[in-house]
Write a protein that holds these residues in place. Structure first.
Motif, mmCIF file in Angstrom:
data_model
loop_
_atom_site.group_PDB
_atom_site.id
_atom_site.type_symbol
_atom_site.label_atom_id
_atom_site.label_comp_id
_atom_site.label_asym_id
_atom_site.label_seq_id
_atom_site.Cartn_x
_atom_site.Cartn_y
_atom_site.Cartn_z
ATOM 1 N N ARG A 199 0.828 -1.198 0.000
ATOM 2 C CA ARG A 199 0.000 0.000 0.000
ATOM 3 C C ARG A 199 0.860 1.245 0.000
ATOM 4 N N HIS A 200 0.557 2.169 -0.884
ATOM 5 C CA HIS A 200 1.136 3.504 -0.864
ATOM 6 C C HIS A 200 0.211 4.370 0.000
ATOM 7 N N LEU A 201 0.758 4.946 1.057
ATOM 8 C CA LEU A 201 -0.089 5.637 2.030
ATOM 9 C C LEU A 201 -0.715 6.907 1.460
ATOM 10 N N ALA A 202 -0.083 7.516 0.481
ATOM 11 C CA ALA A 202 -0.703 8.615 -0.281
ATOM 12 C C ALA A 202 -1.196 9.755 0.597
ATOM 13 N N GLY A 203 -0.406 10.109 1.613
ATOM 14 C CA GLY A 203 -0.741 11.263 2.443
ATOM 15 C C GLY A 203 -1.640 10.963 3.621
ATOM 16 N N GLN A 204 -2.130 9.725 3.775
ATOM 17 C CA GLN A 204 -2.996 9.394 4.905
ATOM 18 C C GLN A 204 -2.222 9.165 6.196
ATOM 19 N N GLY A 205 -0.929 8.907 6.094
ATOM 20 C CA GLY A 205 -0.162 8.600 7.280
ATOM 21 C C GLY A 205 -0.492 7.222 7.817
ATOM 22 N N LEU A 206 -0.107 6.972 9.058
ATOM 23 C CA LEU A 206 -0.250 5.647 9.641
ATOM 24 C C LEU A 206 -0.602 5.767 11.114
ATOM 25 N N VAL A 207 -1.556 4.927 11.570
ATOM 26 C CA VAL A 207 -1.878 4.812 12.991
ATOM 27 C C VAL A 207 -1.087 3.635 13.554
ATOM 28 N N LEU A 208 -0.339 3.879 14.627
ATOM 29 C CA LEU A 208 0.392 2.838 15.337
ATOM 30 C C LEU A 208 -0.324 2.580 16.656
ATOM 31 N N MET A 209 -0.703 1.337 16.903
ATOM 32 C CA MET A 209 -1.584 1.074 18.033
ATOM 33 C C MET A 209 -1.110 -0.152 18.813
ATOM 34 N N PRO A 210 -0.747 0.026 20.090
ATOM 35 C CA PRO A 210 -0.433 -1.136 20.919
ATOM 36 C C PRO A 210 -1.705 -1.886 21.291
ATOM 37 N N SER A 211 -1.559 -3.185 21.528
ATOM 38 C CA SER A 211 -2.712 -4.005 21.895
ATOM 39 C C SER A 211 -2.308 -5.004 22.957
ATOM 40 N N VAL A 212 -3.193 -5.235 23.896
ATOM 41 C CA VAL A 212 -2.996 -6.260 24.918
ATOM 42 C C VAL A 212 -3.301 -7.642 24.359
ATOM 43 N N PHE A 213 -4.372 -7.774 23.606
ATOM 44 C CA PHE A 213 -4.862 -9.087 23.217
ATOM 45 C C PHE A 213 -4.374 -9.557 21.847
ATOM 46 N N ALA A 214 -3.688 -8.706 21.080
ATOM 47 C CA ALA A 214 -3.237 -9.125 19.755
ATOM 48 C C ALA A 214 -2.047 -10.082 19.816
ATOM 49 N N TRP A 215 -1.277 -10.070 20.926
ATOM 50 C CA TRP A 215 -0.110 -10.948 21.032
ATOM 51 C C TRP A 215 -0.506 -12.397 20.758
ATOM 52 N N PRO A 216 0.304 -13.159 20.000
ATOM 53 C CA PRO A 216 1.640 -12.843 19.484
ATOM 54 C C PRO A 216 1.639 -12.261 18.080
ATOM 55 N N ASP A 217 0.500 -11.831 17.594
ATOM 56 C CA ASP A 217 0.402 -11.348 16.224
ATOM 57 C C ASP A 217 0.747 -9.871 16.121
ATOM 58 N N VAL A 218 1.137 -9.470 14.933
ATOM 59 C CA VAL A 218 1.044 -8.077 14.529
ATOM 60 C C VAL A 218 -0.026 -8.029 13.453
ATOM 61 N N VAL A 219 -0.820 -6.984 13.471
ATOM 62 C CA VAL A 219 -2.000 -6.915 12.620
ATOM 63 C C VAL A 219 -1.910 -5.670 11.757
ATOM 64 N N GLY A 220 -2.005 -5.869 10.471
ATOM 65 C CA GLY A 220 -2.084 -4.742 9.552
ATOM 66 C C GLY A 220 -3.520 -4.549 9.149
ATOM 67 N N GLY A 221 -4.026 -3.344 9.310
ATOM 68 C CA GLY A 221 -5.451 -3.150 9.106
ATOM 69 C C GLY A 221 -5.800 -2.056 8.127
ATOM 70 N N HIS A 222 -6.982 -2.237 7.540
ATOM 71 C CA HIS A 222 -7.726 -1.186 6.891
ATOM 72 C C HIS A 222 -7.226 -0.838 5.485
ATOM 73 N N ASP A 223 -7.979 -1.340 4.535
ATOM 74 C CA ASP A 223 -7.774 -0.987 3.135
ATOM 75 C C ASP A 223 -8.464 0.335 2.850
ATOM 76 N N PRO A 224 -8.164 0.975 1.690
ATOM 77 C CA PRO A 224 -8.855 2.218 1.342
ATOM 78 C C PRO A 224 -10.369 2.013 1.393
#
Length: 327
Positions: free
Chosen positions: A201-226
């Motif tokens: 994905r090219h972010l195209a000026g939208q930037g990025l949200v970085l979010m810690p999670s308690v329950f996502a471990w051990p995964d990292v999750v990439g979210g949200h398409d246009p």
């Protein structure tokens, strides 16, 4: 194949951290069905066993494949850095039924046979009702699974954000991403995430949200398409001390380490609190409590956040571990 997020100059100015009670609720629901996520949460699982038995989570679980797409409208990017659950669930309820149906189709396709199941057909037949029912299920899950522990969870998540925000100021985004999680790497204005999804994905000026999670471990999750704002979710720091229960009295080991006054204040800070609230709780002068809080914050055991006219203090992961006897 790894995910790749390509940054432009404007994207670097639009990166932000956030904490989301709605996202934690979604991941708590997912964790109930994922034994590989249970390692840090046995106390929580025992405590919510009765409450979870009364929930109807079948539709949510159907839309949460182990590998594949989960509808973005169920867990949209956080509205702000500290949105309430009520604000976030209102956004879910306001989802456009037509767009929601497209996301439901995509999510159900990630699980063989899901679209043809009775529940899958029901969701697709009336997307407006599906949005309402899924929002109701998420709200019930919040009240049963997450809300009772939210002060503790929020303190850990906000401590993670405070720590990494300081590191961002010290070393910049390119160096920070590898500290967030070893599966993140930065090279030539591209953030690579070692997952099997293979999204680009090219972010195209939208930037990025970085979010810690308690329950996502051990995964990292990439979210949200246009058109959703891109979001990366990573395991929060300090999970090992999250469920440590404070003892009935301040431990003598902690007193020897910190002194009685500071140890008492640290032990009493089970939930985020103001100076005046702690002083009232402990029967101490506000000036004394303020001095102890400042010393504990300087030592990295607390973080402070301003909310309106109030300043709330909360333990860092190290503070949680020390207060729980992990010394």
């Amino acid at each position: 194949m790894p995910d790749r997020l390509h940054f432009g100059p404007d994207d670097l100015l639009r990166c932000r951290f956030a904490v989301s009670p709605l996202w934690e609720t979604q991941e708590a629901v997912r964790t109930l069905k994922r034994p590989d996520r249970h390692g840090y949460h046995p106390q929580w699982l025992r405590r919510i066993r009765g409450a979870s038995a009364g929930l109807d989570l079948a539709a949510l679980w159907l839309l949460m494949p182990a590998r594949g797409y989960c509808p973005d409208f169920i867990g949209p990017p956080p509205i702000g850095p500290a949105a309430t659950f009520e604000e976030e669930i209102a956004a879910v309820r306001a989802a456009d039924p037509g767009a929601a149906r497209e996301e439901l189709v995509r999510a159900l396709a990630s699980t063989p046979g899901a679209a043809d199941s009775a529940l899958g057909r029901t969701l697709l037949a009336d997307p407006a009702r599906a949005v309402r029912d899924l929002a109701d299920a998420m709200e019930a899950a919040w009240h049963a699974l997450v809300e009772p522990d939210w002060p503790r969870l929020r303190a850990l998540l906000e401590a993670d954000v405070a720590f990494h925000s300081r590191r961002l100021a010290e070393i910049g985004l390119g160096a920070l991403v590898a500290e967030l999680d070893p599966r993140f790497t930065w090279e030539s204005e591209t953030l690579t995430v070692e997952r099997s999804a293979g999204h680009v994905r090219h972010l195209a000026g939208q930037g990025l949200v970085l979010m810690p999670s308690v329950f996502a471990w051990p995964d990292v999750v990439g979210g949200h398409d246009p058109p959703w704002q891109p979001t990366l979710v990573y395991p929060a720091r300090g999970l090992a001390g999250l469920w440590a229960e404070p003892s009935d009295r301040t431990s003598e080991a902690l007193v020897r380490l910190l002194g009685r006054g500071r140890a008492t204040v640290l032990a009493a800070l089970t939930d985020p609190a103001t100076t005046s609230a702690l002083a009232h709780r402990l029967g101490l002068a506000p000036s004394s409590v303020s001095a102890h809080l400042g010393a504990l914050r300087d030592a990295g055991l607390l973080v402070s956040r301003r909310y309106g006219h109030q300043v709330l203090y909360a333990r860092t992961p190290l503070g949680i571990a020390l207060a729980g006897g992990g010394i």
